[in-house]
Write an enzyme that holds these catalytic residues in place. Structure first.
Site, mmCIF file in Angstrom:
data_model
loop_
_atom_site.group_PDB
_atom_site.id
_atom_site.type_symbol
_atom_site.label_atom_id
_atom_site.label_comp_id
_atom_site.label_asym_id
_atom_site.label_seq_id
_atom_site.Cartn_x
_atom_site.Cartn_y
_atom_site.Cartn_z
ATOM 1 N N CYS A 147 95.153 35.445 75.381
ATOM 2 C CA CYS A 147 94.480 34.145 75.387
ATOM 3 C C CYS A 147 92.968 34.338 75.210
ATOM 4 O O CYS A 147 92.507 34.602 74.106
ATOM 5 C CB CYS A 147 94.818 33.386 76.662
ATOM 6 N N HIS A 190 100.772 33.516 76.283
ATOM 7 C CA HIS A 190 100.862 34.313 77.507
ATOM 8 C C HIS A 190 102.256 34.940 77.610
ATOM 9 O O HIS A 190 103.144 34.396 78.274
ATOM 10 C CB HIS A 190 100.594 33.444 78.737
ATOM 11 N N GLU A 220 103.307 37.325 79.298
ATOM 12 C CA GLU A 220 103.685 37.802 80.633
ATOM 13 C C GLU A 220 104.612 36.842 81.360
ATOM 14 O O GLU A 220 105.367 37.247 82.254
ATOM 15 C CB GLU A 220 102.436 38.053 81.490
#
Length: 620
Positions: free
Chosen positions: A413, A540, A542
Site C-alpha cells: 500500500c 494488502h 496479508e
C-alpha cells in the site's frame, strides 16, 4: 409431527459457544475462540465466528493503531477488530462486516427502527429492545455461510470483548443471559477465559483468587461457565485445578489450562489433548467423532516443524507504529507463514521510520545509528501500509537502500506508493516528487488522492475490500508466484493511488507496473527490473494469508531473502520436499500424543504477551 428422536432434533440445531474473559483485557480470548473453532472444524463441523466489541464506534476504521492495533479488512470491505483476522486464519473462512458487532451498530440499528415507527410508539429501552436486537443479530448472522461450499454453519463461536464487569458490556451479558433460555441449554455453552497469575519468587505459587472473583461476577450476572480456561505462564498444577473446580462450581475436567508454549500453533493441540471434543460432543449433542481429523494432524506437524527450525531469515519492518506490534499483526503473521513454509524462523527487526531520518541524526544520533545498523544487517526489507506524513521520509530512505543495495523489498500500500516517489526522485530527477497526502502543492504529484475519496468524512470512505487485479505481462515474478493466473483478488484499504500520467516515464526506466485494476486506471503491482525482488502492491495480501497457505508476495520476499527464489520458480512454484508440510496420513491425532515441552515467556511479561503473537510467548 417430526418423527426424528429428540437428540437428533437437538443436534441439527445451531450451536452457540460464548467466550467471555475475566481479570484483565487482552487475555487471549480471540486465540481461544479461534482454537475451539479449529478443533470443531477438524471434527467435520462447519463453524462460523462473531466478535462483539462493546464500544460505541460503528467499526474499527477510525481507530488509531496505538488504540486497538491493526484494522483488519474483510472481503466485503468491513473494517473490523483484528480478532476476526485470527478467526479467518485459523478456520480458513471468509467473514463479513456483520460478524463484528459493536455497541454503535446495535444502537444505530435500534434508533433507525424507532425513527421508522417500528416500535409503535413504545418507550425504547435497553431491555428488551437493545438486548433483543443483539440476540436477533447473532441468530441471523450465525446462519450466513462462510465456507467456500456455501453451506450453512452448524456452530457459531461468539467472543465477547472486554472483561466481565465492564459497564459497557452489561447489555451484551444480559442479552446472552436471556439467549441461553431462548435457544435452550442443549444449544448454548459458555467458556470463560481467566488469568492465573504466578507469584514472583522462589515458590512461584499460582493464585486462583482472581479467577474465583471473575467467575463469581459472571455467575452474578446470570451466566454460568461450562468450561474455565486458565491462562498461565506455566502448566496449571493439579491442586490449583481442583481448587478452581471447587470454588467455580465446575468439574475438574472442565478446568482447562492454556500456558505459554513455543508457538501459537500448539494452542488447538493443547485444548484437544484436554478433551474438549469429547466434552462438546456430549454437552451440545454434536454429531462428531471424538478424534479430530486430518486438519489437526496438519496443525501438529506444523507446530512440530516450527519448533525444529534452525535457519533464520532476517526482515526489517520499517513502520511508524512499531511501539505496538498489534499495529502490524497481519503483516507479522504473513511473514511468519511464509518463513515457516520454507523451513526458516523469522528474525523480525522492527525499525521506527522516523529514526532513519536525518533530523534524528541531529537530535538523537544514537537512535539514528542504531536504526541504520539494523537496516543494513537484514536480509530483506518490508514497508507496510500507513497514513500521514510522519516518518514518510525515513521509509523512502529505507526503500532507496533496498533498491540500490539489491536487497529484497516488499512494499504494501503506502510502501508501494513511496517506492514510486523514491524512484521518481532518484531516477527521473524529480527531486520534489511526492504524494499529495504529504505535499498538496508539489510540482510532481506522482501519488494522488482518488476521485471518490471524501476528505470531509471519516470512516468507510476509502477503497475497501476485495478487488480484482489483472496482470499486464506474463513475465511478472508476482504472476508466477500466483501460479500464472491472469487475475487475482485481494483486499484493499487506501485513499491514494499512483497517478496514471507518470506511469510511462517510470516504465522507461525499468519501473514496471505489471498489474492494474479491471478498468486499467489504477496501478496495483509494480516490479523493478534487474533486481532480485523489488515488488510493490497497492492491496494488502496479508489479510488472506493462512498458516498453511502463505501469501504469494510475502512468500516471494522470504524466498528471495533465503536465496531460494530461482529454484522455486524452476520447480514451477512448488516447494521442495524439504520445505513445507509433507503429505500426511488421514489418521486422527492421538489424544495421548505429548506436546513439546513448554517454554515460559522469556522476553515479555504475561500482560504484554497475551495481546500480540510473539514466538517466545506462544499464545498472545
Amino acid at each position: 409431527m417430526n418423527d426424528l428422536p429428540v437428540w437428533q432434533l437437538v443436534s441439527a440445531q445451531m450451536k452457540y459457544i460464548l467466550v467471555t474473559g475475566g481479570v484483565i483485557s487482552g487475555i487471549g480470548k480471540g486465540i481461544i475462540a479461534s482454537s475451539i473453532g479449529t478443533i470443531l472444524k477438524s471434527s467435520g463441523l462447519r463453524v462460523t465466528a462473531i466478535k462483539i466489541d462493546p464500544y460505541i464506534n460503528i467499526d474499527a476504521g477510525t481507530f488509531s493503531p496505538y488504540e486497538h492495533g491493526e484494522v483488519f479488512v474483510l472481503a466485503d470491505g468491513g473494517e473490523v477488530d483484528l480478532d476476526l483476522g485470527n478467526y479467518e486464519r485459523f478456520l480458513d473462512i471468509n467473514l463479513f462486516q456483520d460478524n463484528n458487532i459493536t455497541t454503535g451498530k446495535i444502537y444505530q440499528h435500534v434508533i433507525n427502527k424507532e425513527r421508522q415507527g417500528d416500535y409503535l410508539g413504545k418507550t425504547v429501552q435497553v431491555v428488551p429492545h437493545i438486548t433483543d436486537a443483539i440476540q436477533d443479530w447473532v441468530v441471523k448472522q450465525a446462519k450466513v455461510p462462510v465456507d467456500a461450499d456455501g453451506d450453512e454453519p452448524q456452530v457459531c463461536v461468539i467472543e465477547l470483548g472486554g472483561t466481565i464487569g465492564d459497564i459497557e458490556g452489561m447489555p451484551f451479558v444480559e442479552a446472552f443471559r436471556q439467549f441461553q433460555f431462548r435457544v435452550t441449554r442443549e444449544n448454548f455453552c459458555n467458556i470463560h477465559v481467566s488469568l492465573v497469575p504466578q507469584q514472583p519468587g522462589s515458590t512461584g505459587e499460582q493464585k486462583t483468587k482472581p479467577t474465583q472473583n471473575s467467575v463469581r461476577e459472571l455467575r452474578g450476572l446470570g451466566l454460568s461457565p461450562d468450561l474455565v480456561v486458565c491462562r498461565s505462564v506455566t502448566q496449571l498444577e493439579q491442586c490449583v485445578r481442583e481448587k478452581i473446580s471447587m470454588f467455580c462450581h465446575v468439574g475438574p475436567e472442565q478446568v482447562l489450562c492454556v500456558h505459554d508454549v513455543s508457538s501459537l500453533y500448539r494452542v488447538p493441540l493443547m485444548l484437544e489433548e484436554q478433551g474438549v471434543v469429547r466434552y462438546f460432543k456430549h454437552r451440545l449433542h454434536l454429531p462428531i467423532e471424538e478424534s479430530p481429523r486430518r486438519l489437526l494432524v496438519r496443525w501438529k506437524e506444523m507446530a512440530d516443524r516450527y519448533d525444529r527450525l534452525l535457519k533464520k531469515c532476517s526482515i526489517a519492518l520499517v513502520g511508524k507504529y512499531i511501539k505496538l506490534s498489534d499495529s502490524y499483526a497481519s503483516v507479522i503473521k504473513a511473514l511468519e507463514h511464509a518463513a515457516l513454509s520454507i523451513n526458516h524462523k523469522l528474525d523480525l527487526k522492527c525499525i521506527d521510520s522516523e529514526d532513519l531520518e536525518t533530523t534524528t541524526e541531529r537530535d538523537d544520533p544514537v537512535k539514528y545509528h542504531e536504526a541504520w545498523q539494523k537496516l543494513c544487517s537484514v536480509d530483506g526489507i518490508l514497508v507496510p501500509g500507513g497514513f500521514g506524513v510522519r516518518g514518510s521520509e525515513g521509509k523512502i530512505m529505507a526503500i532507496s537502500w533496498a533498491r540500490k543495495m539489491k536487497k529484497p523489498y516488499l512494499g504494501i500500500c503506502l510502501g508501494m506508493q513511496l517506492a514510486v516517489v523514491e524512484f521518481a526522485r532518484s531516477e527521473l530527477g524529480w527531486t520534489d516528487a511526492n504524494s499529495t497526502e504529504f505535499d498538496a502543492n508539489t510540482k510532481h504529484p506522482v501519488v494522488i488522492d482518488m476521485p471518490e475519496h471524501n476528505p470531509g468524512k471519516m470512516g468507510g470512505t476509502m477503497r475497501l475490500g476485495k478487488r480484482r487485479t489483472v496482470f499486464k505481462t506474463k513475465d511478472s515474478i508476482l504472476r508466477k508466484l500466483y501460479n500464472n493466473k491472469d487475475s487475482i483478488e485481494e483486499r484493499h484499504r487506501h485513499r491514494y493511488e499512483v497517478k496514471v500520467d507518470v506511469v510511462p516515464h517510470l516504465e522507461k526506466k525499468g519501473f514496471r507496473f505489471v498489474g492494474h485494476d479491471v478498468e486499467g486506471n489504477r496501478m496495483e503491482i509494480v516490479e523493478l527490473e534487474d533486481h532480485p525482488y523489488f515488488v510493490g502492491v497497492q492491496f494488502h495480501p496479508e489479510f488472506t494469508s493462512r498458516p498453511m497457505h502463505p501469501s504469494p508476495p510475502y512468500l516471494g520476499l522470504l524466498l528471495a531473502t533465503a536465496g531460494k527464489m530461482t529454484a522455486y520458480l524452476q520447480r514451477g512454484c512448488r516447494l521442495s520436499p524439504r520445505y513445507g508440510p509433507p503429505s500426511l496420513p488421514a489418521a486422527p491425532i492421538s489424544p495421548s500424543l505429548p506436546l513439546v515441552p513448554t517454554l515460559p515467556c522469556q522476553q515479555l511479561k504475561i500482560f504484554d504477551a497475551l495481546v500480540a503473537f510473539k514466538p517466545e510467548a506462544g499464545l498472545a
